[in-house]
Design an enzyme around this catalytic site. Structure first.
Site, mmCIF file in Angstrom:
data_model
loop_
_atom_site.group_PDB
_atom_site.id
_atom_site.type_symbol
_atom_site.label_atom_id
_atom_site.label_comp_id
_atom_site.label_asym_id
_atom_site.label_seq_id
_atom_site.Cartn_x
_atom_site.Cartn_y
_atom_site.Cartn_z
ATOM 1 N N ASN A 87 -16.649 9.564 110.123
ATOM 2 C CA ASN A 87 -16.956 10.949 110.847
ATOM 3 C C ASN A 87 -16.372 12.219 110.340
ATOM 4 O OD1 ASN A 87 -16.542 12.149 113.833
ATOM 5 N ND2 ASN A 87 -14.410 12.075 112.791
ATOM 6 N N TYR A 154 -23.852 22.586 104.638
ATOM 7 C CA TYR A 154 -23.663 21.700 105.711
ATOM 8 C C TYR A 154 -25.193 20.767 105.915
ATOM 9 C CZ TYR A 154 -22.304 19.928 110.158
ATOM 10 O OH TYR A 154 -22.032 19.084 111.317
ATOM 11 N N LYS A 158 -25.690 16.880 105.126
ATOM 12 C CA LYS A 158 -26.069 16.034 106.188
ATOM 13 C C LYS A 158 -27.334 15.356 106.217
ATOM 14 C CE LYS A 158 -22.256 16.339 108.949
ATOM 15 N NZ LYS A 158 -21.254 15.179 109.064
ATOM 16 N N THR A 191 -15.237 20.922 119.983
ATOM 17 C CA THR A 191 -14.201 20.606 119.209
ATOM 18 C C THR A 191 -13.696 21.819 118.403
ATOM 19 O OG1 THR A 191 -15.634 20.113 117.422
ATOM 20 C CG2 THR A 191 -15.289 18.400 118.919
HETATM 21 N N1 LIG Z 1 -18.694 19.678 116.821
HETATM 22 C C1 LIG Z 1 -20.048 19.519 116.771
HETATM 23 O O1 LIG Z 1 -20.706 19.936 117.630
HETATM 24 C C2 LIG Z 1 -20.722 18.676 115.996
HETATM 25 C C3 LIG Z 1 -22.177 18.492 115.960
HETATM 26 C C4 LIG Z 1 -22.861 17.806 115.229
HETATM 27 C C5 LIG Z 1 -22.218 17.058 114.098
HETATM 28 N N2 LIG Z 1 -20.953 17.100 114.140
HETATM 29 C C6 LIG Z 1 -20.236 15.984 113.181
HETATM 30 O O2 LIG Z 1 -19.151 15.275 113.658
HETATM 31 C C7 LIG Z 1 -18.128 14.995 113.031
HETATM 32 C C8 LIG Z 1 -16.859 15.249 113.766
HETATM 33 O O3 LIG Z 1 -16.778 16.644 114.117
HETATM 34 P P1 LIG Z 1 -15.666 17.408 114.873
HETATM 35 O O4 LIG Z 1 -16.499 18.237 115.718
HETATM 36 O O5 LIG Z 1 -15.012 16.352 115.794
HETATM 37 O O6 LIG Z 1 -14.836 17.886 113.902
HETATM 38 P P2 LIG Z 1 -13.446 18.637 113.889
HETATM 39 O O7 LIG Z 1 -12.833 18.477 115.335
HETATM 40 O O8 LIG Z 1 -13.264 19.734 113.138
HETATM 41 O O9 LIG Z 1 -12.452 17.245 113.163
HETATM 42 C C9 LIG Z 1 -12.812 17.007 111.894
HETATM 43 C C10 LIG Z 1 -12.236 15.970 111.388
HETATM 44 O O10 LIG Z 1 -12.371 15.592 110.147
HETATM 45 C C11 LIG Z 1 -11.218 15.554 109.475
HETATM 46 N N3 LIG Z 1 -11.268 16.159 107.935
HETATM 47 C C12 LIG Z 1 -11.916 17.255 107.792
HETATM 48 N N4 LIG Z 1 -11.711 17.566 106.433
HETATM 49 C C13 LIG Z 1 -11.000 16.414 105.813
HETATM 50 C C14 LIG Z 1 -10.583 15.953 104.639
HETATM 51 N N5 LIG Z 1 -10.651 17.127 103.648
HETATM 52 N N6 LIG Z 1 -9.917 15.064 104.590
HETATM 53 C C15 LIG Z 1 -9.870 14.267 105.469
HETATM 54 N N7 LIG Z 1 -10.076 14.592 106.712
HETATM 55 C C16 LIG Z 1 -10.708 15.538 106.875
HETATM 56 C C17 LIG Z 1 -9.985 16.249 109.927
HETATM 57 O O11 LIG Z 1 -9.005 15.636 110.020
HETATM 58 P P3 LIG Z 1 -7.553 16.434 109.257
HETATM 59 O O12 LIG Z 1 -7.684 18.010 109.268
HETATM 60 O O13 LIG Z 1 -6.347 16.053 109.769
HETATM 61 O O14 LIG Z 1 -7.930 16.071 107.824
HETATM 62 C C18 LIG Z 1 -10.773 15.777 111.835
HETATM 63 O O15 LIG Z 1 -9.950 14.926 112.065
HETATM 64 C C19 LIG Z 1 -18.575 15.773 111.824
HETATM 65 O O16 LIG Z 1 -19.118 14.866 110.827
HETATM 66 C C20 LIG Z 1 -19.279 16.584 112.137
HETATM 67 O O17 LIG Z 1 -20.118 17.249 111.013
HETATM 68 C C21 LIG Z 1 -20.122 18.084 114.866
#
Ligand SMILES: NC(=O)c1ccc[n+]([C@@H]2O[C@H](COP(=O)([O-])OP(=O)(O)OC[C@H]3O[C@@H](n4cnc5c(N)ncnc54)[C@H](OP(=O)(O)O)[C@@H]3O)[C@@H](O)[C@H]2O)c1
Length: 253
Positions: A87, A154, A158, A191
Site C-alpha cells: 500500500n 506517478y 502505477k 489522506t
Molecule cells: N489518497 C488517495 O486519494 C489515493 C488515490 C488513489 C490511490 N492511492 C494510493 O493509496 C495508497 C495509500 O495512500 P494514502 O493516501 O493512504 O497515502 P498517505 O496517507 O500519504 O500514506 C502513505 C503511507 O506510505 C508510507 N510510505 C511512503 N513513503 C515511504 C517510504 N519511503 N518508506 C516506507 N513507507 C513509506 C507512509 O509511511 P511513513 O511516512 O511512516 O514511512 C504512509 O504510511 C498509495 O499507494 C496511493 O498511491 C491514494
C-alpha cells in the site's frame, strides 16, 4: 492462524487496512518509516499481535533485509495464509517531466514500483518453499490508466504496478500455485497524500483546482470505508479472482 504484512501502515489507507485486519483476527506486521502506536493497542484488545518494522522503502537494501526477516518469521507450518498488502506510495515529484532530479525519480520508483515487485518476489519464493499460500494486494490508482499533467512519475509507476500484477497472476495461475495477486484501486480518499496534491501549484499540476474542489465538496472517501471493502475481498480467499483490478468505485455507491 493468518498473518498480514501491510506497507505504509503508519497512516492513511494502510493504517485503516491494518486496523480492520487486526479486528478480523489477523496478526499484522506494519512496514513504514514511522510507527503507529494505536495499532499495538488495538491488537492487544483483539488478542492478536501487531509488530512494526521500520523500513525506508526507497532503499533496495532495506527492502531486502526487512522482508527477508519478516518472511522467515511468518511463513510457518501452522499459518493458513499470508496476506501482503503493498500500500505504501508517494505521489511526488509533482511537476512536468524535465524538472525532476534523477535521485527524486529513483526514490519514487523504488517506493511505488520496486518495493512491491521485490516484496512479491521474496514472498512468492518463501511461499513455494513452505507451501503456505500468499495473497498479494498491490494498491494502484486511476492514474495508472490515464495521463495527468504533472504526474508522469506517478502515472508510470502505477501503470507498471498493474502490468506487473497481471503478469505475476498469469504465471501463478499457470503454475497452479494457489497464490493470488490483485490490484486494488481505492479511489480518492481523505489522506495526507491528497493534502500534498492540493498544495501543488497550478503551473506544476494543471488539475489542482479539481482536487481542491473534491475536498471542499466532501468527495473524498474515509479510509476506513475503503479499507473495509478491501478486507471484505481478502476475507474470502477462494472467491478472489487473481489478476483482477478491483476498483472501489465499482464496489461502493
Ligand atoms: N489518497 C488517495 O486519494 C489515493 C488515490 C488513489 C490511490 N492511492 C494510493 O493509496 C495508497 C495509500 O495512500 P494514502 O493516501 O493512504 O497515502 P498517505 O496517507 O500519504 O500514506 C502513505 C503511507 O506510505 C508510507 N510510505 C511512503 N513513503 C515511504 C517510504 N519511503 N518508506 C516506507 N513507507 C513509506 C507512509 O509511511 P511513513 O511516512 O511512516 O514511512 C504512509 O504510511 C498509495 O499507494 C496511493 O498511491 C491514494
Amino acid at each position: 492462524m493468518k498473518y498480514a504484512v501491510v506497507t505504509g501502515a503508519s497512516k492513511g489507507l494502510g493504517e485503516s487496512t491494518a486496523k480492520l485486519l487486526l479486528q478480523e483476527g489477523c496478526h499484522v506486521i506494519g512496514v513504514s518509516r514511522n510507527m503507529n502506536q494505536n495499532l499495538e493497542k488495538l491488537a492487544e484488545q483483539n488478542s492478536v499481535t501487531y509488530q512494526h518494522e521500520s523500513c525506508d522503502l526507497s532503499s533496495p537494501d532495506a527492502i531486502e533485509h526487512t522482508f527477508t526477516l519478516i518472511a522467515e518469521r511468518i511463513f510457518l507450518s501452522n499459518v493458513e495464509v499470508v496476506y501482503l498488502v503493498n500500500n505504501a506510495g508517494q505521489v511526488e515529484p509533482i511537476d512536468k517531466a524535465g524538472t525532476a532530479e534523477v535521485e527524486e525519480l529513483s526514490q519514487h520508483v523504488n517506493v511505488n514500483l520496486l518495493a512491491p515487485m521485490a516484496t512479491t518476489n521474496l514472498f512468492l519464493k518463501r511461499a513455494k518453499e513452505t507451501n503456505v499460500p500468499v495473497v498479494i494486494t498491490n494498491v494502484t490508482s486511476g492514474a495508472a490508466e490515464r495521463s495527468v499533467y504533472g504526474w508522469s512519475a506517478y502515472c508510470s509507476t502505477k501503470a507498471g504496478l498493474n502490468r506487473f500484477t497481471e503478469t505475476v497472476a498469469l504465471e501463478q495461475e499457470e503454475l497452479s500455485s494457489g497464490n493470488k495477486i490483485i490490484v486494488f484501486n481505492p479511489g480518492i480518499m481523505d489522506t495526507d497524500m491528497q493534502g500534498q496534491i492540493r498544495s501543488a501549484n497550478e503551473e506544476s499540476f494543471k488539475d489542482v483546482e479539481t482536487f481542491r474542489d473534491y475536498k471542499q465538496e466532501n468527495k473524498l472517501r474515509e479510509t476506513d470505508v475503503v479499507a473495509a471493502t478491501l478486507v471484505t475481498i481478502l476475507s474470502s480467499v477462494n472467491q478472489i479472482v487473481s489478476g483482477k483490478r478491483y476498483n472501489v468505485n465499482d464496489l461502493l455507491q
